[in-house]
Design an enzyme around this catalytic site. Structure first.
Site, PDB file in Angstrom:
ATOM      1  N   LEU A 163       0.863  -1.178   0.000  1.00  0.00           N
ATOM      2  CA  LEU A 163       0.000   0.000   0.000  1.00  0.00           C
ATOM      3  C   LEU A 163       0.898   1.226   0.000  1.00  0.00           C
ATOM      4  O   LEU A 163       1.801   1.341   0.839  1.00  0.00           O
ATOM      5  CB  LEU A 163      -0.917   0.007   1.211  1.00  0.00           C
ATOM      6  CG  LEU A 163      -1.965   1.136   1.263  1.00  0.00           C
ATOM      7  CD1 LEU A 163      -3.243   0.666   1.953  1.00  0.00           C
ATOM      8  CD2 LEU A 163      -1.429   2.387   1.982  1.00  0.00           C
ATOM      9  N   SER A 181      -1.014  10.436  -6.126  1.00  0.00           N
ATOM     10  CA  SER A 181      -1.561  11.218  -7.241  1.00  0.00           C
ATOM     11  C   SER A 181      -0.478  11.901  -8.063  1.00  0.00           C
ATOM     12  O   SER A 181      -0.724  12.297  -9.206  1.00  0.00           O
ATOM     13  CB  SER A 181      -2.560  12.263  -6.726  1.00  0.00           C
ATOM     14  OG  SER A 181      -1.914  13.193  -5.872  1.00  0.00           O
ATOM     15  N   SER A 182       0.726  12.030  -7.497  1.00  0.00           N
ATOM     16  CA  SER A 182       1.810  12.703  -8.220  1.00  0.00           C
ATOM     17  C   SER A 182       3.144  12.347  -7.577  1.00  0.00           C
ATOM     18  O   SER A 182       3.202  11.664  -6.546  1.00  0.00           O
ATOM     19  CB  SER A 182       1.612  14.228  -8.204  1.00  0.00           C
ATOM     20  OG  SER A 182       1.679  14.723  -6.877  1.00  0.00           O
ATOM     21  N   TYR A 210       7.616  22.071   8.941  1.00  0.00           N
ATOM     22  CA  TYR A 210       7.847  20.880   8.121  1.00  0.00           C
ATOM     23  C   TYR A 210       8.981  20.036   8.698  1.00  0.00           C
ATOM     24  O   TYR A 210       8.858  18.809   8.830  1.00  0.00           O
ATOM     25  CB  TYR A 210       8.169  21.304   6.688  1.00  0.00           C
ATOM     26  CG  TYR A 210       8.501  20.151   5.772  1.00  0.00           C
ATOM     27  CD1 TYR A 210       7.498  19.320   5.282  1.00  0.00           C
ATOM     28  CD2 TYR A 210       9.813  19.888   5.401  1.00  0.00           C
ATOM     29  CE1 TYR A 210       7.802  18.260   4.439  1.00  0.00           C
ATOM     30  CE2 TYR A 210      10.124  18.836   4.557  1.00  0.00           C
ATOM     31  CZ  TYR A 210       9.114  18.020   4.082  1.00  0.00           C
ATOM     32  OH  TYR A 210       9.415  16.966   3.266  1.00  0.00           O
TER      33      TYR A 210
END
Length: 273
Positions: free
Chosen positions: A7, A12-13, A147
Site C-alpha cells: 500500500l 496522485s503525483s 515541516y
C-alpha cells in the site's frame, strides 16, 4: 512476488505515483491511495503506459475513519510505503500555531494513523514499513520550521519503533530524499506576495527562496527515488536509513558528524544571509 501487496500513500503525483508504478512493474500488487481519487488520472495513465495495473483507493491520512476503511478492506498486506505529505514554508512569528498543527497532522500524525492500522496485517505477513521522510528530518532548515519539526518527529518515532517492530517480524525503514523534481514544491502554500508580507524577515526569505530555486533546478527525479524504494521493498535485510542521492548523503552527513551543531548552523545560516 506477484502475490505480495504493498500500500502506497499519496500516489496522485511525484514520488508516490512513480513508486506505485515501479512497484507494479516489479510484480507487486499495488494499492495506490490518495485523498481524492478524482486526481488519479496521471497515475492511471502512467500505469497504462508501463503496461501494469494499480488498485486505486481513497485514503485521507489525516482522517482515522478513512484510514480504518481503507486498511480494513485489505485481506493481506506485505509492505506499507508512507509517502503522503505536504511541504510548508513559513516562520513562527508570522503564522499561527494552528498552521503548525496542520503541518504535523499531515506529515506526522498521518504517518502514525496509517502505520498503526497496518501493523496487525504486517505482523501476520512478516512485512515492512517504509516511510518517506526527508533530509529535512535530519537537518532543520530556515523557513521550514513546521515541516522539519514534523519530519524530525517521524524520524525519531520510526527509529524508536524499529527495534520493537523487529521483535514481531516487521522491519521499519526511512527513506530520505533531498530536492526532488515533483509537484511537492508547488504545494508549500507560499503566497504570491509572500515577500511583501514577510516584514522584517523579507531579506532572509528572499535569500532563502533564491537558494532553494537553485537547489531544485538540480533536483533528483521522482523515478530515481522510486527505484530506491522498490529496491528497499525487495531487500532481504532492509537498511533502516536510505539516502536517495549523493547530494542527500553529503547534506545529511554534515549533521551526522556535527557533534556541537556549529557546522549545521554555519551552513544553513548562509542560506538567509
Amino acid at each position: 512476488m506477484s502475490t505480495k501487496t504493498v500500500l502506497v500513500t499519496g500516489t496522485s503525483s511525484g514520488i508516490g505515483l512513480a513508486t506505485a508504478v515501479a512497484a507494479a512493474r516489479s510484480g507487486w500488487h499495488v494499492v495506490a491511495t490518495m485523498r481524492d481519487t478524482g486526481k488519479a488520472g496521471a497515475l492511471l495513465a502512467a500505469a497504462e503506459e508501463a503496461g501494469v495495473t494499480v488498485d486505486v483507493r481513497p485514503l485521507d491520512v489525516t482522517d482515522p475513519a478513512s484510514v480504518e476503511a481503507c486498511l480494513g478492506g485489505l485481506d493481506r498486506l506485505d509492505a506499507l510505503v508512507n509517502n503522503a505529505g505536504a511541504g510548508h514554508v513559513g516562520t513562527l512569528e508570522q503564522e499561527g500555531v494552528d498552521d503548525v498543527r496542520a503541518v504535523m497532522e499531515v506529515n506526522f500524525f498521518g504517518v502514525l494513523h496509517v502505520t498503526k492500522a497496518a501493523l496487525p496485517l504486517l505482523r501476520a505477513s512478516g512485512g515492512r514499513v517504509v516511510t518517506v521522510t526527508s533530509v529535512g528530518g535530519v537537518i532543520g532548515q530556515p523557513f521550514n520550521e513546521a515541516y522539519c519539526a514534523a519530519k524530525f518527529a517521524v524520524e525519531g518515532f520510526m527509529e524508536s519503533l524499529a527495534p520493537v517492530a523487529a521483535t514481531v517480524g516487521v522491519s521499519v525503514s526511512v527513506v530520505e530524499p533531498g530536492a526532488v523534481a515533483s509537484e511537492f514544491v508547488e504545494n508549500v502554500g507560499l503566497a504570491d506576495n509572500a515577500l511583501e508580507l514577510a516584514g522584517p524577515y523579507a531579506p532572509a526569505l528572499s535569500a532563502y527562496l533564491e537558494r532553494t530555486r537553485g537547489a531544485f533546478a538540480n533536483a533528483q527525479a521522482s523515478q530515481e527515488v522510486a527505484a530506491e524504494l522498490v529496491e528497499l521493498l525487495a531487500a532481504e535485510r532492509p537498511a533502516f536509513r536510505v539516502l536517495t542521492s549523493e547530494a542527500a548523503r553529503a547534506f545529511a552527513g554534515v549533521k551526522l558528524k556535527d557533534l556541537d551543531g556549529s557546522a549545521v548552523q554555519a551552513m544553513t545560516g548562509g542560506w538567509v544571509a
